[in-house]
Design an enzyme around this catalytic site. Sequence first.
Site, PDB file in Angstrom:
ATOM      1  N   ASP A  11     -27.633  19.441 -17.816  1.00  0.00           N
ATOM      2  CA  ASP A  11     -28.631  20.438 -18.210  1.00  0.00           C
ATOM      3  C   ASP A  11     -29.398  20.945 -16.986  1.00  0.00           C
ATOM      4  O   ASP A  11     -29.372  20.334 -15.906  1.00  0.00           O
ATOM      5  CB  ASP A  11     -29.596  19.782 -19.215  1.00  0.00           C
ATOM      6  CG  ASP A  11     -30.210  20.775 -20.188  1.00  0.00           C
ATOM      7  OD1 ASP A  11     -30.170  21.984 -19.905  1.00  0.00           O
ATOM      8  OD2 ASP A  11     -30.739  20.333 -21.223  1.00  0.00           O
ATOM      9  N   ASP A  26     -29.982  27.261 -27.143  1.00  0.00           N
ATOM     10  CA  ASP A  26     -30.807  26.278 -27.861  1.00  0.00           C
ATOM     11  C   ASP A  26     -31.108  26.772 -29.267  1.00  0.00           C
ATOM     12  O   ASP A  26     -31.530  26.000 -30.127  1.00  0.00           O
ATOM     13  CB  ASP A  26     -32.131  26.051 -27.115  1.00  0.00           C
ATOM     14  CG  ASP A  26     -31.969  25.026 -26.004  1.00  0.00           C
ATOM     15  OD1 ASP A  26     -30.862  24.475 -25.862  1.00  0.00           O
ATOM     16  OD2 ASP A  26     -32.950  24.785 -25.283  1.00  0.00           O
TER      17      ASP A  26
HETATM   18  C1  GLA Z   1     -32.678  21.644 -23.140  1.00  0.00           C
HETATM   19  C2  GLA Z   1     -31.300  21.735 -23.759  1.00  0.00           C
HETATM   20  C3  GLA Z   1     -31.332  21.070 -25.125  1.00  0.00           C
HETATM   21  C4  GLA Z   1     -31.770  19.630 -24.983  1.00  0.00           C
HETATM   22  C5  GLA Z   1     -33.117  19.562 -24.283  1.00  0.00           C
HETATM   23  C6  GLA Z   1     -33.491  18.141 -23.968  1.00  0.00           C
HETATM   24  O1  GLA Z   1     -33.589  22.407 -23.836  1.00  0.00           O
HETATM   25  O2  GLA Z   1     -30.871  23.038 -23.835  1.00  0.00           O
HETATM   26  O3  GLA Z   1     -30.060  21.136 -25.733  1.00  0.00           O
HETATM   27  O4  GLA Z   1     -30.804  18.918 -24.265  1.00  0.00           O
HETATM   28  O5  GLA Z   1     -33.111  20.289 -23.067  1.00  0.00           O
HETATM   29  O6  GLA Z   1     -34.687  18.066 -23.291  1.00  0.00           O
END
Ligand code: GLA
Length: 738
Positions: free
Chosen positions: A495, A557
């Site tokens: 990420d 997300d």
């Molecule tokens: C980001 C990612 C999510 C999740 C969060 C965790 O927002 O896109 O899918 O993994 O971080 O903190």
Amino acid sequence: MGVARVVVSLALLAAVSVGQDAISAESTNFTLTADNMSYLFHVDTESGELISDHFGSPVDDFTPAAFVLPWGWHDNLANLRREFPDIGRSDPRLPAIHIQHADGNTVSALLYQSHEVTQGKPVLPGLPATYGNESDVSTLAVRLYDNVSDVSAVLSYSIFPKYNAVARSFSIINNGSSDIVINRAASFSTDFPNLDLDLIEVQGDWSHEFNRVKRRVDYGETTIRSTEGYSSHLSNPFIALMPPSTTESSGEVWGFNLVWTGSFEATTERFSNGFVRVLLGLNSLHTSIKVQPGESFQSPEAVALYSTEGVGGMSRSFHELYKNHLSRSKFTHQTRPILLNSWEGLGFEINQTSLVRLAGEAVELGIQLFVNDDGWFGEKYPRNNDSLGLGDWTPNPQYFPDGLRPYVADVNNFTVLNSSEPLQFGIWVEPEMVNPNSTLYQEHPDWVLHASTHARSLTRNQLVLNVGLPEVQDFIISTVSGLLDSANIQYVKWDNNRAMHELSHPSDEYKYILGLYHVIENLTTRYPDVLWEGCASGGGRFDAGLLHYWPQHWTSDNTDASDRLTIQLGTSLVYPPSAMGCHISKAPNGFNQRNISIEFRGHVAMMCGSFGLELNPEELTEHEAAAIPSIMAEAKRVNPVVISGEFYRLALPDYTPWPATQFVSADGSESVVFAFQQKYTVKPAAPPVKLQGLDPKARYFNDLDNGTYTGATYMNGGLNIQWDRADYQSKMIWLTKQ
Ligand code: GLA
């Protein structure tokens, strides 16, 4: 001088081997020939300038250029269609290359010196790029020289005939005795004639990625860019040009995509004579790259491709090119395990007991891969929320007293439903980032991107490590490999949750991205059996650069299935559905409270290569729990077609309440249609769903009305779907060739 150089090079031409169909260099007229495209440019033998002639449907000859009255302020270079425009010699348009020389002047005269044709495609050292063998691709390298400043350039064109695609990049070599600075570098540049053109780009934000925007290419400059340090959610290093008459399924389209994960700039500039310059490359606000004597600068690669089958045809060429000649992962052509990700179900409320329980519930649903998302690490600063622990990649001892190994073994002890396979385990990391509340930051405050004593601005409570620094690269490589060696980890979600802000120098961004590629190259080479998924708060780095190393990316997300239709279809403008990660999340949706059936959510998610669930199974309603087995079975059945088939956007969610998509399997024997009714209306009736990509003469059985019709009937007449009187209805329809 220019003429002398050309004469020298003509003597060299005899050495160029013949019979290389895709590239012909007659004298210094260059023709790149694809299955359904020609790309022509030549050297003006008087001046040594490279002149663009044609990029489009096949042509056979070089013909005289458009005549532009040479009087007035704009003559000379301003009226030429230039292939690699530099600056300062009578062309006032934006340049592809802008070099500042030691004495401060920024004039360049990069003129033809020689060229070479080779079969295959050399690698771009340190950079992601398309690849192929001698039967897939041929490369033309044109060497240019600036006698005044002792700078040379090598402009490289690799043509993939099957995809009507040209990959272009260039290098600049400093042959002088003082530093030079590259201020602007467009990997792709060409000048179109005075054509009426529209421009498609994608605009968005976090949880709102890849919204298609169309505008006319008018006089002056239109620039799409990211200055975020990454390709970003705001836009993407992609543009397409087309005549206004082009549709989704017919007409000419030129698509352009940069194989780069950092800040970028895509520009069209229509000049007074109507010519349209196209530039795609690094963002000049993040360039200023110093090249020392004897050193060279290598630009990233840009892909330009042409289709006469509308916007959809362009997308399919990108998809197939990227699946076969960009993505290196062994998983690219494999079906992907159905996963359950802990994030939306549990958030930071995790520990070994709750996670193992979740894994046990997941396996009952048919899950094959259990993913432990954020929250598992940090000792002094345990990651209980997003202000703590990033950078300290040791398992939280309160949650995992014996480390990850026994916990992962517990997960692996579950057996996937109806199989003898163990449940796989995957983990979330965000290695390029650090919270100030971390041991790492306290020990290495100088490792983060910063500028002098300016405040280090936080986003999501975190700072960005300077991945351009070798010590940071080593830290990430050793941390991630240590983690992968510590337990049986078969999947990593990598990420990256903020943009770059303060830089000590604009070129830090460029060095960072090269450093990132070095790190990822190292790790993916060492761990080829790990399934890597990119993520940047969703689709903030869904780009061709990372797809070279990682086969899939978390698309957004935003997991609301209705919003996802727009996001996923927008992403598919360039990137294959097989590379998208898409999950069913809970209803009502956490973002917008929309209450969409699990069937609709399932159909939207299974249009992606990596399908999964991101919810707490304990919260499923009775109806949802009962629906899951058939959704899993459908997802498994469709996954091979999503991975290796061709994708068609039949109707777009922004234009109709009845969006639809279609995949056709690689061998053409079956096809699957996903049709949606987002909003029920009393009138009008739903239009027929007209299919694409079928053999018009062949007959196909469909499981909607159990009829058997010809491909022509499906494509020209279409399928009529009887929808329920309700919003958010979906259908998955299989066609089988008889
Ligand atoms: C980001 C990612 C999510 C999740 C969060 C965790 O927002 O896109 O899918 O993994 O971080 O903190």
